[in-house]
Enzyme design. Structure first.
Site, PDB file in Angstrom:
ATOM      1  CB  SER A  71      -0.940   0.018   1.213  1.00  0.00           C
ATOM      2  OG  SER A  71      -0.216   0.164   2.417  1.00  0.00           O
TER       3      SER A  71
ATOM      4  CE  LYS B   8      -2.793   2.570   4.644  1.00  0.00           C
ATOM      5  NZ  LYS B   8      -2.642   1.661   3.482  1.00  0.00           N
TER       6      LYS B   8
END
Length: 278
Positions: free
Chosen positions: A55, A116
Site C-alpha cells: 500500500s 500511511k
C-alpha cells in the site's frame, strides 16, 4: 572418621546447591534487565516494524524493516504494547507534519498497526479529482516520472499489464510512477495503476479537529482515509498515532526462509538498507 570430617562433607553439597541457584538467579537478573531495557527503548525511543503490504509502494516495499521514532509525536496509551488504558490523550505531544510517514493504530479496533502518509491536517479540505489530490481546494503538483521497475520475487508479484521480461530475461513489474509535492514542499513518489480507479474521484473530506487524513502512496492499492472507518481507515485520531517512520534498516525480497542461510545474502535488497524516510 573424625567428627570434624563429617561436618566438612555435609557442607559441600550445600555450597554446590547455593552456587547453582546463585548462578541461575544472576542469569535471570541479566535476562530481566535486558528485557526491561528493550521494553523501555521500544516504548520511549524506537520500535521496529516490518512492511507486509504494497500500500505504500514505491516508498515502502514488502520485506522492508524500519525503525519508528516513538518520541516524535509524544506518547499515548498506544505507545505501549497492547495499548493498555493507562491514560487519555498524549504526553509530551507534538503535532505531525504534512507528508510524514506515520504508524498508527487502526481506529476501528485500536489494535492493528497501519502505516500511511499524513496528507490532511485538522480542518483541511481533502479530495481526489481525476487522480489528482486537492488540499484546501488547490491541486497538489503531480508530475509523471520514470516508471518504477521492480524484480518479481516472493515479496513482489504483479500481473498483466505490469508484468514483463527485461533485457536479461528476468520477470519484472513496471509501474507508472509520479512525483507529488505537497504545499509545505514535501515531495515523494506515488503509483497510479488505474487512472479511473475508485479512489481517484472522491467526495470532499473535511478533517475534524484532533484527527488526520492518511493516504497510501500506492493510490489504487491502499485502504486509507478515503474509505470510511467501517471498511477502511477513516479519519485517524491524534491519540492513535504511534510514531514517525524514520529509516529502513533491513530489506529482503522474501527469497529465503530463516532455515535457508545459504540464500540470505542473495535475497537481501542492499540498496534499501539505511534509507531515510523523509
Amino acid at each position: 572418621m573424625h567428627k570434624g570430617d563429617i561436618g566438612k562433607k555435609a557442607d559441600k553439597p550445600v555450597a554446590a546447591e547455593q552456587g547453582f541457584f546463585g548462578g541461575f538467579w544472576e542469569m535471570m537478573k541479566v535476562v530481566v534487565s535486558a528485557l526491561l531495557i528493550a521494553f523501555g527503548v521500544r516504548t520511549v525511543l524506537y520500535e521496529p516494524f516490518n512492511i507486509p503490504s504494497e500500500s505504500m509502494l514505491p516508498t515502502l516495499m514488502v520485506g522492508d524493516y524500519l525503525f519508528v521514532s516513538k518520541f516524535s509525536y509524544g506518547y499515548s496509551r498506544h505507545s505501549v504494547m497492547t495499548s493498555p488504558n493507562l491514560f487519555k490523550g498524549r504526553l509530551l505531544g507534538s503535532l505531525p507534519e504534512r507528508g510524514d510517514v506515520a504508524v498508527f493504530k487502526l481506529p476501528r479496533d485500536n489494535k492493528t498497526d497501519y502505516i500511511k502518509r499524513v496528507i490532511g491536517l485538522p480542518g483541511d479540505r481533502v479530495q481526489m479529482k481525476n487522480g489528482f489530490l486537492y488540499i484546501n481546494d488547490k491541486v497538489v503538483k503531480k508530475e509523471r516520472i520514470d516508471d518504477l521497475v521492480v524484480a518479481e520475487s516472493a515479496n513482489t508479484s504483479c500481473s498483466y499489464p505490469f508484468r514483463e521480461l527485461n533485457a536479461q530475461g528476468e520477470i519484472v513489474c513496471r509501474y507508472p510512477q509520479y512525483q507529488e509535492t505537497l504545499p509545505n514542499g514535501v515531495s515523494y513518489h506515488t503509483l497510479d495503476l488505474d487512472p479511473h480507479g475508485a479512489g481517484d474521484n472522491t467526495r470532499l473530506f473535511i478533517v475534524p479537529e484532533g484527527h488526520y487524513f492518511m493516504m497510501g502512496d500506492n493510490r489504487d492499492n491502499s485502504q486509507d482515509s478515503r474509505r470510511p472507518q467501517s471498511t477502511g481507515v477513516g479519519y485517524v485520531p491524534y491519540e492513535n498515532l504511534v510514531g514517525r517512520a524514520e529509516i529502513i534498516f533491513f530489506a529482503t525480497d522474501g527469497g529465503a526462509h530463516i532455515w535457508e542461510p545459504w540464500l540470505w545474502f542473495q535475497s537481501m535488497r542492499y540498496n534499501r538498507f539505511f534509507t531515510l524516510l523523509d
